[in-house]
Write a protein that holds these residues in place. Structure first.
Motif, short mmCIF file in Angstrom:
data_model
loop_
_atom_site.label_atom_id
_atom_site.label_comp_id
_atom_site.label_asym_id
_atom_site.label_seq_id
_atom_site.Cartn_x
_atom_site.Cartn_y
_atom_site.Cartn_z
N CYS A 126 0.41 0.79 -9.24
CA CYS A 126 0.14 -0.22 -8.32
C CYS A 126 -0.73 -0.63 -7.82
O CYS A 126 -2.20 -0.31 -7.59
N PRO A 127 -1.41 -2.03 -7.53
CA PRO A 127 -2.74 -3.07 -7.59
C PRO A 127 -3.36 -2.99 -6.19
O PRO A 127 -4.05 -3.30 -5.38
N ASN A 128 -2.85 -1.87 -5.13
CA ASN A 128 -2.42 -1.89 -3.79
C ASN A 128 -3.79 -0.48 -2.56
O ASN A 128 -3.73 -1.13 -1.70
N GLY A 173 0.99 -0.83 0.14
CA GLY A 173 -0.03 0.06 0.10
C GLY A 173 0.82 1.53 0.15
O GLY A 173 0.29 2.21 0.71
N LEU A 174 1.41 1.00 -0.44
CA LEU A 174 2.43 2.35 -1.10
C LEU A 174 3.16 2.86 0.33
O LEU A 174 3.35 4.07 0.33
N ASN A 210 4.64 5.46 -11.44
CA ASN A 210 3.85 4.12 -10.65
C ASN A 210 2.87 4.14 -11.21
O ASN A 210 1.83 5.10 -10.38
N ASN A 240 5.00 -4.21 -13.67
CA ASN A 240 4.41 -3.91 -12.27
C ASN A 240 3.85 -5.79 -12.22
O ASN A 240 3.76 -6.64 -12.94
C1 SIN Z 1 2.79 -1.42 -3.31
O1 SIN Z 1 3.29 -1.29 -2.32
O2 SIN Z 1 1.89 -2.02 -2.57
C2 SIN Z 1 3.36 -1.56 -3.75
C3 SIN Z 1 3.85 -1.16 -4.99
C4 SIN Z 1 3.25 -1.37 -6.35
O3 SIN Z 1 3.02 -2.36 -6.62
O4 SIN Z 1 3.34 -0.49 -7.25
#
Ligand code: SIN
Length: 303
Positions: free
Chosen positions: A131-133, A72-73, A128, A193
């Motif tokens: 990000c799927p989250n 989740g970044l 980016n 990704n």
């Molecule tokens: C994340 O922080 O959830 C992963 C980063 C990403 O998948 O871009």
């Protein structure tokens, strides 16, 4: 003596190996383990306008030949990255780095990009949109050619540094997204990704990950990543940084034959912190074995 040098948008890298964002912190964390100056470059932890704590735990699930994350970044936010994290990296790493940025609106992408643009060690900005989250951001910009175009245009307007857009594999046709980014002025494309995935715990009968789903990475996704790099190489003229399940020097050479000008190593760093170093050390021997004198000469060589 083989030549491992590659060029990305005017930057010459000693070799094409770049630890992928989110798998190598801000780089300095690894400097006690080995001299990180052997790395071609480093793609730093994804950075947003505001600090982020990330998603609830559990946010990791193991899989056969891979893993799922829903981080989740999590990051300290752009101001701290500039004032604290990048100066720590500069003390132990002397080459240009890749700043990876994310956002929840086009304005946020542009804001973070404009701020990071001022940092002298940033050689490339990796945006980016995959990000799927997270909700209302990340991948939602990367699954539609129009929004991919708009984000690219907005960040290009605020920086003169090369901009690489990081794409999601969770689309029907990745070439459409890549072409939209190129049309909006992107200098390069990073792909792929993670793939959306999930696991269910047999004891609780519930998803393992608190957020239910997450991004699948690791060696199992390498053939998918390779296929997409191959397709995008045919669709655009700008350089590609290939990534997705890369865990050996042979994988690097395959990626470059598919069309990558440089290669990021991701989940492999989480299994073994020396993975990127080992790949760099293996490269000359594997190149010699397959009669490769210069890596630059093999880019797209399988087409
Ligand atoms: C994340 O922080 O959830 C992963 C980063 C990403 O998948 O871009």
């Amino acid at each position: 003596m083989v030549n491992t040098k590659v060029t990305l948008s005017g930057l010459t890298l000693d070799n094409p190996i770049i630890p992928a964002s989110g798998t190598f912190g801000f780089g300095y964390e690894f400097a006690d383990l080995y001299d990180i100056n052997i790395l071609g470059s480093i793609s730093c932890k994804g950075t947003t306008k505001e600090p982020r704590f990330g998603n609830p735990t559990p946010r990791i699930a193991e899989c056969t030949d891979g893993m799922i994350n829903s981080v989740g970044l999590q990051n300290p936010g752009i101001d701290k990255v500039i004032s604290e994290e990048l100066p720590k990296l500069a003390k132990v790493y002397s080459k240009p780095v890749i700043a990876n940025i994310s956002g929840f609106s086009i304005e946020e992408y542009a804001y973070t990009c404009e701020k990071i643009d001022t940092h002298p060690q940033v050689g490339i900005i990796e945006v980016n949109i995959s990000c799927p989250n997270v909700h209302n951001g990340g991948m939602s910009f990367g699954t539609n050619p129009d929004s991919a175009f708009e984000v690219t245009k907005a960040v290009k307007a605020v920086t003169k540094k090369p901009v690489y857009i990081k794409l999601s594999p969770n689309v029907t046709d990745i070439t459409e997204i890549a072409k939209a980014c190129e049309a909006a002025g992107a200098d390069g494309i990073s792909l792929i990704n993670t793939l959306m995935g999930m696991r269910i715990d047999l004891k609780t009968r519930k998803p393992v990950i608190a957020n239910k789903m997450g991004g699948f990475s690791g060696p199992a996704i390498f053939p998918v990543a390779l296929r997409m790099v191959y397709q995008v190489f045919d669709a655009v003229k700008i350089p590609i940084i290939g990534m997705g399940g890369v865990s050996s020097a042979r994988d690097v050479i395959e990626m470059m034959l598919a069309g990558a000008s440089a290669v990021q190593v991701g989940a492999a760093n989480l299994i073994d912190p020396f993975a990127s170093k080992n790949i760099i050390e293996q490269l000359p021997e594997v190149m010699a074995k397959f009669g490769i004198n210069s890596l630059e000469e093999i880019i797209g060589g399988s087409h």
